[in-house]
Design a protein around this motif. Sequence first.
Motif, PDB file in Angstrom:
ATOM      1  N   LYS A 123     -11.052  -4.059 116.100  1.00  0.00           N
ATOM      2  CA  LYS A 123     -11.817  -5.084 115.579  1.00  0.00           C
ATOM      3  C   LYS A 123     -13.098  -5.256 116.674  1.00  0.00           C
ATOM      4  CE  LYS A 123      -8.587  -8.176 114.950  1.00  0.00           C
ATOM      5  NZ  LYS A 123      -7.166  -7.120 114.963  1.00  0.00           N
ATOM      6  N   ILE A 124     -14.229  -5.744 116.144  1.00  0.00           N
ATOM      7  CA  ILE A 124     -15.369  -6.029 116.831  1.00  0.00           C
ATOM      8  C   ILE A 124     -15.159  -6.920 117.738  1.00  0.00           C
ATOM      9  CG2 ILE A 124     -16.869  -4.743 115.254  1.00  0.00           C
ATOM     10  CD1 ILE A 124     -17.931  -7.252 114.480  1.00  0.00           C
ATOM     11  N   ARG A 125     -15.895  -7.424 118.777  1.00  0.00           N
ATOM     12  CA  ARG A 125     -16.090  -8.577 119.617  1.00  0.00           C
ATOM     13  C   ARG A 125     -16.542  -9.802 118.728  1.00  0.00           C
ATOM     14  NH1 ARG A 125     -19.664  -8.034 124.845  1.00  0.00           N
ATOM     15  NH2 ARG A 125     -21.313  -8.944 123.489  1.00  0.00           N
ATOM     16  N   PRO A 126     -16.253 -10.920 118.692  1.00  0.00           N
ATOM     17  CA  PRO A 126     -16.763 -12.026 117.797  1.00  0.00           C
ATOM     18  C   PRO A 126     -18.261 -12.087 117.842  1.00  0.00           C
ATOM     19  CG  PRO A 126     -14.749 -12.618 118.653  1.00  0.00           C
ATOM     20  CD  PRO A 126     -15.047 -11.334 119.599  1.00  0.00           C
TER      21      PRO A 126
ATOM     22  N   TYR B 191      -9.029  -9.073 107.312  1.00  0.00           N
ATOM     23  CA  TYR B 191      -8.826  -7.769 108.313  1.00  0.00           C
ATOM     24  C   TYR B 191      -7.835  -8.391 109.401  1.00  0.00           C
ATOM     25  CZ  TYR B 191     -12.702  -5.795 105.905  1.00  0.00           C
ATOM     26  OH  TYR B 191     -13.779  -5.130 104.969  1.00  0.00           O
ATOM     27  N   LYS B 192      -7.773  -9.639 109.711  1.00  0.00           N
ATOM     28  CA  LYS B 192      -6.869 -10.025 110.779  1.00  0.00           C
ATOM     29  C   LYS B 192      -5.306 -10.377 110.093  1.00  0.00           C
ATOM     30  CE  LYS B 192      -8.546 -13.288 113.316  1.00  0.00           C
ATOM     31  NZ  LYS B 192      -9.268 -14.602 113.583  1.00  0.00           N
ATOM     32  N   SER B 193      -5.284 -10.231 108.797  1.00  0.00           N
ATOM     33  CA  SER B 193      -4.006 -10.239 108.347  1.00  0.00           C
ATOM     34  C   SER B 193      -2.784  -9.207 108.914  1.00  0.00           C
ATOM     35  CB  SER B 193      -3.948 -10.488 106.602  1.00  0.00           C
ATOM     36  OG  SER B 193      -4.460  -9.148 106.285  1.00  0.00           O
ATOM     37  N   ARG B 194      -1.724  -9.609 108.830  1.00  0.00           N
ATOM     38  CA  ARG B 194      -0.739  -8.762 108.994  1.00  0.00           C
ATOM     39  C   ARG B 194      -0.675  -7.448 108.019  1.00  0.00           C
ATOM     40  NH1 ARG B 194       4.913 -11.321 110.325  1.00  0.00           N
ATOM     41  NH2 ARG B 194       3.663 -12.068 111.708  1.00  0.00           N
ATOM     42  N   LEU B 195      -0.977  -7.898 106.652  1.00  0.00           N
ATOM     43  CA  LEU B 195      -0.862  -6.866 105.694  1.00  0.00           C
ATOM     44  C   LEU B 195      -1.696  -5.729 105.831  1.00  0.00           C
ATOM     45  CD1 LEU B 195       0.325  -5.827 102.895  1.00  0.00           C
ATOM     46  CD2 LEU B 195      -1.561  -7.456 101.719  1.00  0.00           C
ATOM     47  N   PHE B 196      -3.068  -6.133 106.393  1.00  0.00           N
ATOM     48  CA  PHE B 196      -4.108  -4.942 106.285  1.00  0.00           C
ATOM     49  C   PHE B 196      -3.719  -4.072 107.617  1.00  0.00           C
ATOM     50  CE2 PHE B 196      -8.152  -3.312 107.923  1.00  0.00           C
ATOM     51  CZ  PHE B 196      -8.694  -2.757 106.713  1.00  0.00           C
ATOM     52  N   THR B 197      -2.998  -4.675 108.843  1.00  0.00           N
ATOM     53  CA  THR B 197      -2.932  -4.120 109.912  1.00  0.00           C
ATOM     54  C   THR B 197      -1.799  -2.884 109.606  1.00  0.00           C
ATOM     55  OG1 THR B 197      -3.699  -5.677 111.404  1.00  0.00           O
ATOM     56  CG2 THR B 197      -2.132  -4.116 112.366  1.00  0.00           C
ATOM     57  N   GLN B 198      -0.750  -3.509 108.748  1.00  0.00           N
ATOM     58  CA  GLN B 198       0.416  -2.821 108.298  1.00  0.00           C
ATOM     59  C   GLN B 198       0.127  -1.691 107.505  1.00  0.00           C
ATOM     60  OE1 GLN B 198       3.084  -5.670 106.760  1.00  0.00           O
ATOM     61  NE2 GLN B 198       3.939  -6.247 108.734  1.00  0.00           N
ATOM     62  N   THR B 199      -0.921  -1.660 106.559  1.00  0.00           N
ATOM     63  CA  THR B 199      -1.348  -0.872 105.844  1.00  0.00           C
ATOM     64  C   THR B 199      -1.971   0.253 106.636  1.00  0.00           C
ATOM     65  OG1 THR B 199      -1.833  -2.297 104.100  1.00  0.00           O
ATOM     66  CG2 THR B 199      -3.117  -0.293 103.901  1.00  0.00           C
ATOM     67  N   LEU B 200      -2.824  -0.022 107.506  1.00  0.00           N
ATOM     68  CA  LEU B 200      -3.377   0.957 108.640  1.00  0.00           C
ATOM     69  C   LEU B 200      -2.193   1.858 109.207  1.00  0.00           C
ATOM     70  CD1 LEU B 200      -6.359  -0.488 109.928  1.00  0.00           C
ATOM     71  CD2 LEU B 200      -6.240   1.000 107.899  1.00  0.00           C
ATOM     72  N   ALA B 201      -1.328   1.003 109.895  1.00  0.00           N
ATOM     73  CA  ALA B 201      -0.232   1.535 110.703  1.00  0.00           C
ATOM     74  C   ALA B 201       0.528   2.545 109.882  1.00  0.00           C
ATOM     75  CB  ALA B 201       0.407   0.491 111.309  1.00  0.00           C
ATOM     76  N   SER B 202       1.057   2.241 108.721  1.00  0.00           N
ATOM     77  CA  SER B 202       1.926   3.250 107.916  1.00  0.00           C
ATOM     78  C   SER B 202       0.949   4.602 107.634  1.00  0.00           C
ATOM     79  CB  SER B 202       1.960   2.432 106.532  1.00  0.00           C
ATOM     80  OG  SER B 202       0.781   2.411 105.583  1.00  0.00           O
ATOM     81  N   ALA B 203      -0.227   4.580 107.597  1.00  0.00           N
ATOM     82  CA  ALA B 203      -0.948   5.912 107.340  1.00  0.00           C
ATOM     83  C   ALA B 203      -1.300   6.460 109.040  1.00  0.00           C
ATOM     84  CB  ALA B 203      -2.166   5.826 106.716  1.00  0.00           C
ATOM     85  N   GLY B 204      -0.726   5.923 109.884  1.00  0.00           N
ATOM     86  CA  GLY B 204      -0.931   6.264 111.582  1.00  0.00           C
ATOM     87  C   GLY B 204      -2.446   6.004 111.853  1.00  0.00           C
ATOM     88  N   ILE B 205      -3.019   4.865 111.630  1.00  0.00           N
ATOM     89  CA  ILE B 205      -4.425   4.801 111.645  1.00  0.00           C
ATOM     90  C   ILE B 205      -4.337   3.588 112.748  1.00  0.00           C
ATOM     91  CG2 ILE B 205      -6.754   4.146 110.709  1.00  0.00           C
ATOM     92  CD1 ILE B 205      -5.850   5.366 108.166  1.00  0.00           C
TER      93      ILE B 205
ATOM     94  N   ASP C  79     -14.926  -6.098 111.124  1.00  0.00           N
ATOM     95  CA  ASP C  79     -15.239  -7.569 111.864  1.00  0.00           C
ATOM     96  C   ASP C  79     -13.993  -8.305 111.850  1.00  0.00           C
ATOM     97  OD1 ASP C  79     -14.988  -8.455 109.258  1.00  0.00           O
ATOM     98  OD2 ASP C  79     -17.007  -8.521 108.897  1.00  0.00           O
ATOM     99  N   ASN C  80     -14.035  -9.789 112.138  1.00  0.00           N
ATOM    100  CA  ASN C  80     -12.857 -10.528 112.318  1.00  0.00           C
ATOM    101  C   ASN C  80     -12.767 -11.266 111.136  1.00  0.00           C
ATOM    102  OD1 ASN C  80     -11.873 -10.311 115.565  1.00  0.00           O
ATOM    103  ND2 ASN C  80     -14.163 -10.010 115.476  1.00  0.00           N
ATOM    104  N   GLY C  81     -12.896 -10.801 109.894  1.00  0.00           N
ATOM    105  CA  GLY C  81     -12.833 -11.527 108.709  1.00  0.00           C
ATOM    106  C   GLY C  81     -11.102 -11.683 108.454  1.00  0.00           C
ATOM    107  N   ALA C  82     -10.937 -12.773 107.688  1.00  0.00           N
ATOM    108  CA  ALA C  82      -9.701 -13.200 107.473  1.00  0.00           C
ATOM    109  C   ALA C  82      -8.548 -11.933 106.959  1.00  0.00           C
ATOM    110  CB  ALA C  82      -9.448 -14.539 106.748  1.00  0.00           C
TER     111      ALA C  82
END
Length: 327
Positions: A255-258, A237-251, A232-235
């Motif tokens: 995010k869902i529509r609000p 999950y919208k953080s740069r750290l969470f996105t980078q954690t996924l990207a580092s694993a090739g994932i 969802d669009n929780g804070a």
Amino acid sequence: MSHRNARLTVFGRRLLVERVGSGRPVAHVAAEMGISRATAHKGVRRWRTEGDAGLADRSSRPRTTPHRTPAAVEARVCELRRSRKLGPARIGPILDLPASTVHRILVRHGLHRLAWLDRPTGEPVRRYERDRPGELVHVDIKKLGNIPDGGGWRAVGRTAGDRNRQATTDQRRSSTPVIGYSYIHSAVDDHSRLAYSEVLADERQDTAAGFWQRANTFFAAHGITVERVLTDNGACYKSRLFTQTLASAGITHKKIRPYRPQTNGKVERFNRTLLDEWAYLRPYTSNDERTAALADLLHTYNHHRCHTALAGKPPISRVNNAAGQYT
């Protein structure tokens, strides 16, 4: 259509045609197969006209239905069902229709079960499922109130529960207070419904990122390579750290529509299972006791609990089938 007492099936009609084609009289073949001459002639005639396609079962539905309810009335029935969630017994008197007729209309349009409708919009729920494990993993957080030592009001009543709550708060005021909330982070594979959960102290970005790393290790141990994660669009999950954690694993992070939690419905439904079969299953005497019971629920859910979306089998069976290890 064929039924359990049918004289002729597709194989039987083919046998009829072969016997008649060998030069035997239709009347003799019909007597042998226990059918009338008219039925035998009809089967041969269809085969001669349409070929092998003429041997297939046909629907018994009539070509025309002159007494069917008018389309405008059916539309009104569907509109009342979607907007007011009324049943046949309520819609019937409004439109001057028998309840049985209203029910048939609702069945015809796929509206006869409220569980199949999206409650806010009244539209039929459109369900989807990915083709293989790991193609999409749903992630979400469920917040639960902590349980004081000795049990809360559900276990010991209001008076004793309030006393336990106050005592626990006073006792642990110098350290981390138990009175507050626990955050259940969960990840559910879209295809297999394999689930992983942890009870954590908060829903901050570093906590969510650490949870996902452990969840990814769990899925990898079951032979699942995660390609996409849906949140969802929780804070956190919208953080740069969470996105980078996924990207580092090739994932890839999706995010869902609000205000549209239905898109993340598989983990939302799993949250309800956690409440019914773990959190509120029985009264617990402490927060640690409830947390310890989560491991048993997860094992039961993944390895033993039947799932209606998996033909009554547990999630691990679909994981094994996808890996070629049929059980």
